[in-house]
Design a protein around this motif. Sequence first.
Motif, short mmCIF file in Angstrom:
data_model
loop_
_atom_site.label_atom_id
_atom_site.label_comp_id
_atom_site.label_asym_id
_atom_site.label_seq_id
_atom_site.Cartn_x
_atom_site.Cartn_y
_atom_site.Cartn_z
N SER A 127 19.79 114.49 69.16
CA SER A 127 19.14 114.64 70.93
C SER A 127 18.83 114.91 71.09
O SER A 127 17.96 115.19 72.83
CB SER A 127 20.35 113.79 71.66
OG SER A 127 21.24 115.21 71.45
N ASP A 128 18.98 116.84 70.85
CA ASP A 128 18.36 117.73 71.33
C ASP A 128 16.72 118.34 70.70
O ASP A 128 15.79 119.29 71.33
CB ASP A 128 18.85 119.31 71.32
CG ASP A 128 18.75 119.93 69.72
OD1 ASP A 128 18.09 118.13 68.25
OD2 ASP A 128 19.73 120.49 69.17
N GLY A 129 16.34 117.02 70.30
CA GLY A 129 14.80 117.70 69.62
C GLY A 129 14.85 117.74 68.07
O GLY A 129 13.52 117.85 67.43
N THR A 130 15.54 118.38 67.83
CA THR A 130 15.98 119.17 66.90
C THR A 130 16.01 118.50 65.42
O THR A 130 16.81 117.05 65.27
CB THR A 130 16.74 120.51 66.29
OG1 THR A 130 18.06 120.02 66.53
CG2 THR A 130 16.14 121.19 67.36
N VAL A 131 16.01 118.16 64.39
CA VAL A 131 16.84 117.94 62.93
C VAL A 131 17.55 118.43 62.35
O VAL A 131 17.35 120.30 62.20
CB VAL A 131 15.46 118.01 61.90
CG1 VAL A 131 14.43 116.30 62.09
CG2 VAL A 131 14.63 118.40 60.95
N HIS A 132 18.89 118.12 61.59
CA HIS A 132 19.78 119.26 61.05
C HIS A 132 19.21 120.00 60.44
O HIS A 132 19.15 121.26 60.22
CB HIS A 132 20.96 118.31 60.68
CG HIS A 132 22.42 119.17 60.60
ND1 HIS A 132 22.90 119.82 60.88
CD2 HIS A 132 22.61 119.62 59.01
CE1 HIS A 132 23.64 119.81 60.20
NE2 HIS A 132 23.76 120.41 59.15
N ASP A 133 18.60 119.23 59.26
CA ASP A 133 18.02 119.91 57.73
C ASP A 133 17.05 119.05 57.74
O ASP A 133 16.42 117.47 57.98
CB ASP A 133 18.78 120.01 56.61
CG ASP A 133 18.10 120.80 55.83
OD1 ASP A 133 16.90 121.52 56.05
OD2 ASP A 133 19.27 121.34 54.72
N GLY A 134 16.04 119.64 56.98
CA GLY A 134 14.67 118.71 56.19
C GLY A 134 14.72 117.89 56.08
O GLY A 134 15.06 118.03 54.39
N ARG A 135 13.51 117.12 55.49
CA ARG A 135 14.12 115.98 54.63
C ARG A 135 12.54 114.60 54.61
O ARG A 135 11.76 114.53 55.48
CB ARG A 135 15.12 114.99 54.82
CG ARG A 135 15.26 113.48 53.16
CD ARG A 135 15.92 114.69 52.40
NE ARG A 135 17.06 114.79 52.65
CZ ARG A 135 18.41 116.19 52.63
NH1 ARG A 135 17.44 116.88 52.99
NH2 ARG A 135 19.59 115.14 52.73
N ALA A 136 12.32 114.54 53.66
CA ALA A 136 10.62 113.92 53.47
C ALA A 136 10.95 112.64 53.77
O ALA A 136 11.76 112.43 53.94
CB ALA A 136 10.01 114.09 51.71
N ALA A 137 9.62 112.35 54.59
CA ALA A 137 9.64 111.11 54.78
C ALA A 137 9.15 109.45 53.16
O ALA A 137 9.34 109.10 53.76
CB ALA A 137 8.20 110.63 55.26
N ASP A 138 9.51 110.03 52.74
CA ASP A 138 9.02 109.02 51.40
C ASP A 138 10.00 108.29 50.89
O ASP A 138 9.89 108.06 49.89
CB ASP A 138 7.46 109.30 50.98
CG ASP A 138 7.09 110.62 50.43
OD1 ASP A 138 8.34 111.10 50.60
OD2 ASP A 138 6.43 110.64 49.91
N TYR A 139 11.10 109.06 50.99
CA TYR A 139 12.16 108.54 50.09
C TYR A 139 13.16 108.30 51.26
O TYR A 139 13.80 106.97 50.66
CB TYR A 139 12.35 109.67 48.80
CG TYR A 139 12.87 110.99 48.95
CD1 TYR A 139 14.23 111.57 48.67
CD2 TYR A 139 11.50 111.95 49.42
CE1 TYR A 139 14.46 112.47 49.39
CE2 TYR A 139 11.83 112.90 49.51
CZ TYR A 139 12.79 113.64 49.22
OH TYR A 139 13.35 114.43 49.52
N ASP A 140 14.27 109.52 51.27
CA ASP A 140 15.36 108.73 51.86
C ASP A 140 14.99 108.21 53.31
O ASP A 140 14.22 108.31 53.84
CB ASP A 140 16.21 109.94 52.22
CG ASP A 140 17.19 110.84 51.24
OD1 ASP A 140 16.98 109.75 50.20
OD2 ASP A 140 17.52 111.15 51.28
#
Length: 345
Positions: free
Chosen positions: A217-230
Amino acid sequence: MPLYIPENYTNILGTVQNTEKAVKSVKDMFQDNLSAQLALLRVTAPMVVLSGTGINDDLNSVERPVRFPVKDLGDRPAEVVHSLAKWKRLKLADMGIAPGMGIYTDMNALRPDEELDNLHSIYVDQWDWEKVIRREDRNLSFLKKTVRRIYEAIKVTENKLFIEFPQVTPSLPEDIFFIHAEELLRMYPDLTPKERENEIVRKHRAVFLIGIGGELSDGTVHDGRAADYDDWSTPNEDGFNGLNGDILLWNDVLQSSFEVSSMGIRVDCEAMRRQLAIRGQEDKAELYFHKRLLAGELPYTIGGGVGQSRLCMFLLKKAHIGEIQSSIWSEEDRRKCAEAGIVLA
């Protein structure tokens, strides 16, 4: 993270020889327990894949793989794997594995862009696993059920290890606690993601943090993750996006949250297209892996990786991953560790 040296650290196993014996015990026991819990068949894994196929895991899309030309293929470029997140799904399709069954493998990778510290090495070893599921299994309840099975495999390994090495006392709680990254943000809005993890994992000692990679909700992500598996963008029954997450344990030696597994329900065609668009990576749809998925040639799956050196480090109460595996460290870190009684391989 900078190198962390615990005060008054000792190798509770006494010698490097006993550590090596215990490492083998952990690895033998856990892979048997994981296989039994998830109905997995062991398969042989590649260490290299051809570049330009979309098969290699590109992690956060910024890490550079080790790449080299293959002479007998006309100098076609190949690269050392980062992980086998996508290769496993291709393997399941080609093997014709039925829903409810899966595979696991000993994955050895190189990640030269890792920042080296107590937990991170350029050499990565993990049990990479993947399981075929039905379309109706693509939900949060199924994800949590699978997480509990993996956690049970860890606990059984911990208890068996205690019988063989009684100085390694069990520390895990009976159950694992589930929370979404958005809930964690709302609980600790003024803390960094790592600080939030420390707060919740210190309290519950074993946590599955849901929704890694999706926007909060604050526009961030908790940690990175690729777009094409999870799949981190599909709404779930808790009212948040995300069908993936991390298994986090409280590490008493390092006094920190400690990730041992990243996993999740994998993208279907819809989620793949949506996540590629979010990351501005629509061009990947033309790669070999992505074409097969979008053509409906790959099964629905759930999968992840459990760090081998990470799990050994946690269960054997080690301060540095270099006590478990042989890798490359700076001379300064080697010196500091040696002064503290931390013997790096």
